[in-house]
Every structure is written in C-alpha cells, then in structure tokens.
Design a protein around this motif. Structure first.
Motif, PDB file in Angstrom:
ATOM      1  N   ARG A 154      31.514  -9.874  16.443  1.00 16.44           N
ATOM      2  CA  ARG A 154      32.891  -9.435  16.665  1.00 16.44           C
ATOM      3  C   ARG A 154      32.942  -8.318  17.698  1.00 16.44           C
ATOM      4  O   ARG A 154      33.806  -8.320  18.586  1.00 16.44           O
ATOM      5  CB  ARG A 154      33.498  -8.973  15.340  1.00 16.44           C
ATOM      6  N   GLU A 155      32.006  -7.376  17.600  1.00 16.55           N
ATOM      7  CA  GLU A 155      31.996  -6.240  18.523  1.00 16.55           C
ATOM      8  C   GLU A 155      31.772  -6.697  19.960  1.00 16.55           C
ATOM      9  O   GLU A 155      32.422  -6.198  20.894  1.00 16.55           O
ATOM     10  CB  GLU A 155      30.919  -5.237  18.108  1.00 16.55           C
ATOM     11  N   GLU A 156      30.854  -7.645  20.146  1.00 11.53           N
ATOM     12  CA  GLU A 156      30.591  -8.145  21.499  1.00 11.53           C
ATOM     13  C   GLU A 156      31.810  -8.866  22.068  1.00 11.53           C
ATOM     14  O   GLU A 156      32.175  -8.678  23.233  1.00 11.53           O
ATOM     15  CB  GLU A 156      29.390  -9.088  21.486  1.00 11.53           C
ATOM     16  N   VAL A 157      32.437  -9.698  21.249  1.00  9.48           N
ATOM     17  CA  VAL A 157      33.580 -10.463  21.730  1.00  9.48           C
ATOM     18  C   VAL A 157      34.744  -9.528  22.071  1.00  9.48           C
ATOM     19  O   VAL A 157      35.416  -9.709  23.096  1.00  9.48           O
ATOM     20  CB  VAL A 157      33.994 -11.522  20.695  1.00  9.48           C
ATOM     21  N   LEU A 158      34.998  -8.530  21.250  1.00  8.08           N
ATOM     22  CA  LEU A 158      36.076  -7.593  21.556  1.00  8.08           C
ATOM     23  C   LEU A 158      35.773  -6.800  22.830  1.00  8.08           C
ATOM     24  O   LEU A 158      36.688  -6.481  23.607  1.00  8.08           O
ATOM     25  CB  LEU A 158      36.316  -6.653  20.372  1.00  8.08           C
TER      26      LEU A 158
ATOM     27  N   MET B 166      37.937 -15.830  15.866  1.00  6.38           N
ATOM     28  CA  MET B 166      36.922 -15.657  14.819  1.00  6.38           C
ATOM     29  C   MET B 166      35.736 -16.587  15.057  1.00  6.38           C
ATOM     30  O   MET B 166      34.578 -16.194  14.875  1.00  6.38           O
ATOM     31  CB  MET B 166      37.553 -15.906  13.452  1.00  6.38           C
ATOM     32  N   LEU B 167      36.011 -17.815  15.470  1.00 10.48           N
ATOM     33  CA  LEU B 167      34.925 -18.752  15.776  1.00 10.48           C
ATOM     34  C   LEU B 167      34.043 -18.215  16.895  1.00 10.48           C
ATOM     35  O   LEU B 167      32.808 -18.221  16.791  1.00 10.48           O
ATOM     36  CB  LEU B 167      35.509 -20.113  16.161  1.00 10.48           C
ATOM     37  N   VAL B 168      34.670 -17.757  17.972  1.00  8.06           N
ATOM     38  CA  VAL B 168      33.901 -17.227  19.095  1.00  8.06           C
ATOM     39  C   VAL B 168      33.080 -16.019  18.662  1.00  8.06           C
ATOM     40  O   VAL B 168      31.930 -15.838  19.078  1.00  8.06           O
ATOM     41  CB  VAL B 168      34.842 -16.873  20.268  1.00  8.06           C
ATOM     42  N   SER B 169      33.642 -15.205  17.778  1.00 12.65           N
ATOM     43  CA  SER B 169      32.929 -14.024  17.290  1.00 12.65           C
ATOM     44  C   SER B 169      31.710 -14.394  16.466  1.00 12.65           C
ATOM     45  O   SER B 169      30.773 -13.592  16.324  1.00 12.65           O
ATOM     46  CB  SER B 169      33.874 -13.153  16.454  1.00 12.65           C
ATOM     47  N   ALA B 170      31.704 -15.602  15.915  1.00 13.17           N
ATOM     48  CA  ALA B 170      30.542 -16.058  15.145  1.00 13.17           C
ATOM     49  C   ALA B 170      29.367 -16.416  16.054  1.00 13.17           C
ATOM     50  O   ALA B 170      28.219 -16.443  15.608  1.00 13.17           O
ATOM     51  CB  ALA B 170      30.922 -17.264  14.292  1.00 13.17           C
TER      52      ALA B 170
END
Length: 340
Positions: free
Chosen positions: A313-317, A305-309
């Motif tokens: 979220r879409e980019e990280v996934l 969740m931190l990285v997704s910030a």
C-alpha cells in the motif's frame, strides 16, 4: 485494514475526460517491484520491458451500449438503467436511477422497439429488469443504448469505439477493461515479433469491478460476481511460458482477476468458465500473475487495493503521489502504470 487507508488526494483536473488521439502515446509510469524504482515513460516503451518467452494476457470482452434512458408513458417519469449482468434472453441485473421510484411492475419506454419493466430488487441495491423487444438484443441496444461511460467522465465521446479495445470481441461488459485501450494493432504486432505470446481470456466487467467500497473495514466488502472464460489454448500458452521461465503479464485488473480465479496453488492455470467474486487485497499471494499493466484507479477502490497487493500500500500511494505531482491523466481515458 480500513478503506480510508487507500485514500489519496486527486485534483479534479487530472481526471481524463477524453481519450488522446493516439492510443499508444499515453504516458506510462513504470515501477520495478524488485528494485523499487519508478520511471516516467510512454506506453510504446513497454517493448523495452517485455522479453521473448513472456505472455501478455488480455481481456477480449466488448462493452455493450448498456446505459438506457426510459420514460413512463402515463406520467412522463424518467428512469436511467445501467445493464450489468445478463440472466437470460430478456432479463438483466441493472442499476437504476432514481432508485426510490423504481417500483416493481412499472414499465419505461426507451424507444419504439424497447421497453424496460422493473421486476425484483437485487442484493446489490439494483433491480432485475425485463427487456421487452423483438429481434436481436445487441442490435436493438446499438440503436437505442449509450456507451456506459463512468460518472466522472462528463464530456461526450465522439467515437464510441474509443471506449473499446482494438481486440474486443465478445459482447457483455458494462465498462471497458481500460488498460487495454492503449494497445494498437501495430504495437501488438511488434509485441508478437519480439517473441512475446498473447493469450486471450474473457471477463465481462460488471458491478464487481467498479462498485464503491462503502464498508469501513475492507474485509466487510463483498464483491459482485462477474462471468469469465479461460480456454484450453490460453491456459496452455500461459502454463508453457511459466515452465520455460517466461513471465505472465496481465493487461488490466480484469485479466489479473481472471487468472487468479483459475490458478491453483502451484501456479497452474486451468481452463474454466464460470463466475468469480475474487477480492484481492494486500497480503494476497499471487499465483499466476508476475506483472500488471493498469490505469490509475479511484481512491478507496477495490482496484487500488488489488494493485497494492502486488507490492505494498505504501509503495502504491507513493507511486500515485508521484503521478499527481507529474500531472499524469487518471482513470479510464488516462495514462497507465506498468508493474514489472
């Protein structure tokens, strides 16, 4: 936000069980957050992405042999303890297993020089425990404790120093700040030689970092607090670099959380020590951190969740889907990702 929004499918064989021989030879997936492009590289390529005037911020905590196995001398019953937070010379917050048998007042013998007495329950489902020993606790734990490797690592670690960064100094963590495991002294020397400064901070990794998110809604999860320190020297390095146009690159989520805990709304980092339970999720505005070096994290974890910030979220996934496709190694002993 739903916790399930941060799920991804990971083949079990991609979970790294052992560290690679050369720390800095790990693969690195580099993601340019402005251009939204990703490149498959190796960790030593980090030198291409750093610039004179940047600051690398690293966490100098050292993992203690925090996993203890004890038995009751009267019944032979077994208990496993994971020491999380030191409260005083003899008391710790700890996770215990099996929890149902961990009754107040029971004493478990770990060795001839250490016994663990169970005291009161904690809010996080663990126990306050009292350690019966004489002498210096760190030396006692070195003799009878084990490295607290995560449960997804099932192979024995031959060299316990491989679960420490080469710059680990202050004892106190129940888990390693794993992004830093990729650095060697030689690589750090090259970083310095190119005019990149290094600032040391401290966060003792405890339950807050790796506690699973059990709540259905992300907002309902409560982070456990962890102890941190930021010195005047580190704050000055970081603030001077920012004034001069340099970027602040956090080595790992623990360094990132530390900086974001002590930065004001203007991005100024202040020298402080204390306890932080900061929980960074998408929508958070980063105040101190411009880039992040981090390993690949568990599905539905606070770290994902931190990285997704940092981007979305879409980019990280999408990044994680690429990493799975390209057979990157995941989690503590795995490969890493550079967000820059």
């Amino acid at each position: 936000m739903k916790t399930s929004d941060f799920y991804y499918d990971l083949p079990h064989e991609l979970i790294a069980q052992t560290p690679i021989k050369d720390r800095s030879a790990a693969r690195m997936l580099c993601y340019n957050m402005q251009e939204k492009t990703m490149h498959d590289e190796v960790f030593t390529d980090i030198l291409k992405h750093l610039k004179k005037g940047d600051v690398l911020v690293r966490n100098t905590t050292r993992v203690i042999p925090a996993r203890l196995y004890g038995h009751r001398e009267d019944t032979g019953g077994l208990m496993e303890f994971l020491l999380l937070k030191r409260l005083d010379d003899h008391r710790y917050e700890a996770l215990v297993r099996p929890g149902k048998r961990a009754k107040q007042g029971l004493i478990y013998k770990v060795s001839d020089e250490l016994s663990v007495e169970i005291e009161t329950p904690t809010d996080a489902g663990g126990r306050i425990v009292y350690l019966h020993y004489e002498g210096i606790l760190e030396e006692v734990l070195d003799r009878c404790g084990e490295a607290p490797l995560p449960p997804y690592i099932t192979e024995k670690l031959d060299d316990k120093e491989r679960y420490q960064t080469v710059y680990a100094r202050q004892n106190g963590s129940a888990a390693a700040p794993t992004a830093g495991l990729h650095f060697t002294e030689e690589l750090l020397a090259k970083v310095r030689d190119m005019g990149v400064d290094i600032a040391d901070v401290l966060l003792h990794v405890g339950l807050g970092t790796f506690r699973p998110v059990s709540a259905e809604n992300v907002e309902e999860h409560h982070m456990h607090s962890e102890y941190y320190e930021v010195t005047e020297e580190a704050a000055e390095k970081i603030n001077n670099a920012r004034k001069s146009g340099g970027r602040i690159i956090a080595v790992g989520t623990t360094s990132c959380r530390t900086l974001e805990s002590v930065a004001d709304n203007g991005g100024i980092v202040h020298a402080k020590s204390g306890w932080t339970d900061i929980f960074i999720t998408p929508g958070y505005r980063f105040k101190a951190v411009d880039g992040l070096i981090t390993n690949f994290h568990l599905p539905e974890s606070t770290l994902l969740m931190l990285v997704s910030a940092l981007c979305s979220r879409e980019e990280v996934l999408a990044i994680y889907a690429h990493a799975v496709k390209e057979r990157y190694r995941f989690f503590s002993f795995g490969d890493c990702c550079l967000f820059i």
